[in-house]
Design an enzyme around this catalytic site. Structure first.
Site, PDB file in Angstrom:
ATOM      1  N   HIS A  62       0.781  -1.422  -0.089  1.00 36.50           N
ATOM      2  CA  HIS A  62      -0.097   0.103  -0.085  1.00 36.50           C
ATOM      3  C   HIS A  62       0.939   1.368  -0.155  1.00 36.50           C
ATOM      4  CE1 HIS A  62      -2.899  -2.787   2.238  1.00 36.50           C
ATOM      5  NE2 HIS A  62      -3.187  -2.635   1.367  1.00 36.50           N
ATOM      6  N   LYS A  72       6.093   6.462   7.661  1.00 37.44           N
ATOM      7  CA  LYS A  72       4.676   5.269   8.360  1.00 37.44           C
ATOM      8  C   LYS A  72       5.935   5.011   9.492  1.00 37.44           C
ATOM      9  CE  LYS A  72       1.574   3.307   5.201  1.00 37.44           C
ATOM     10  NZ  LYS A  72       0.710   2.386   4.994  1.00 37.44           N
ATOM     11  N   TYR A 132       0.600   1.740  14.316  1.00 36.48           N
ATOM     12  CA  TYR A 132       1.375   2.223  13.221  1.00 36.48           C
ATOM     13  C   TYR A 132       0.805   3.927  13.403  1.00 36.48           C
ATOM     14  CZ  TYR A 132      -2.086   1.691   9.344  1.00 36.48           C
ATOM     15  OH  TYR A 132      -3.141   1.428   8.790  1.00 36.48           O
ATOM     16  N   ASP A 169      -6.087  -6.606  -2.115  1.00 35.52           N
ATOM     17  CA  ASP A 169      -5.324  -6.694  -2.566  1.00 35.52           C
ATOM     18  C   ASP A 169      -5.040  -7.386  -4.339  1.00 35.52           C
ATOM     19  OD1 ASP A 169      -4.299  -4.383  -0.534  1.00 35.52           O
ATOM     20  OD2 ASP A 169      -4.143  -6.092   0.830  1.00 35.52           O
TER      21      ASP A 169
END
Length: 186
Positions: A62, A72, A132, A169
């Site tokens: 992603h 991130k 995250y 995905d």
């Protein structure tokens, strides 16, 4: 805190200092002052958490397009994951190359994935929690992905099973076909 450079020089492994005694342990998972001391100026604005019930759950690859790209800082707080960053910056000397590391509740390592890199992880155990930080909000109109098993990237996933994937995905394009507005050096 220990900052470890990887062969993708912008992708960093962060090892927090853990203070333990007979009661357990304590660590700072993020300190703006300590990151600044390490030369990392980050402006995280949101914390996210995911839970995956089954071993072999794969989330990614992603990323978000500019101007909503995200840096991130990922850590695994329950179970274990194999975490991956892929350089998708056009004209980068490491374009299409990947770095992977096992993040676990025991090793407490974190992975810093900057803008211009796609991110994915696969769960190595059941009942995995991943947390995250991001420096940009989620933007559905800028949300993009790359198929997890793109042969041109060649990620060596550490478990040999058919991963559990979201519908999004499953339908992700190859890197060569993915929409991408990242340019090396910009």
């Amino acid at each position: 805190m220990n900052v470890i450079k990887t062969y993708l020089k912008e992708v960093l492994v962060i090892e927090p200092t853990v203070f333990g005694d007979r009661r357990g342990w304590f660590m700072e998972t993020f300190s703006e002052a300590r990151f600044l001391e390490a030369g990392l100026e980050l402006n995280f604005i949101q914390d996210n958490q995911s839970f995956s019930t089954a071993k072999g759950t794969l989330r990614g690859l992603h990323y978000q397009l500019n101007p909503k790209a995200q840096t991130k800082l990922i850590r695994c707080t329950k179970g274990a994951i194999f975490d991956v960053a892929v350089d998708i910056r056009k004209n980068s000397p490491s374009f299409g190359e990947w770095f992977g590391i096992e993040l676990t509740e025991e090793n407490k390592k974190q992975l810093l994935v900057p803008k211009g890199f796609a991110h994915a992880f696969i769960t190595l155990t059941d009942n995995v929690e991943v947390q995250y930080k991001v420096d940009e909000l989620y933007s559905p109109e800028n949300d993009r992905g790359i198929i997890w098993n793109d042969p041109d990237i060649g990620i060596e996933w550490p478990i040999d099973i058919n991963p559990i994937l979201s519908e999004k995905d499953q339908k992700a394009p190859l890197l060569e076909d993915a929409e991408n507005n990242f340019n090396y050096g910009e």
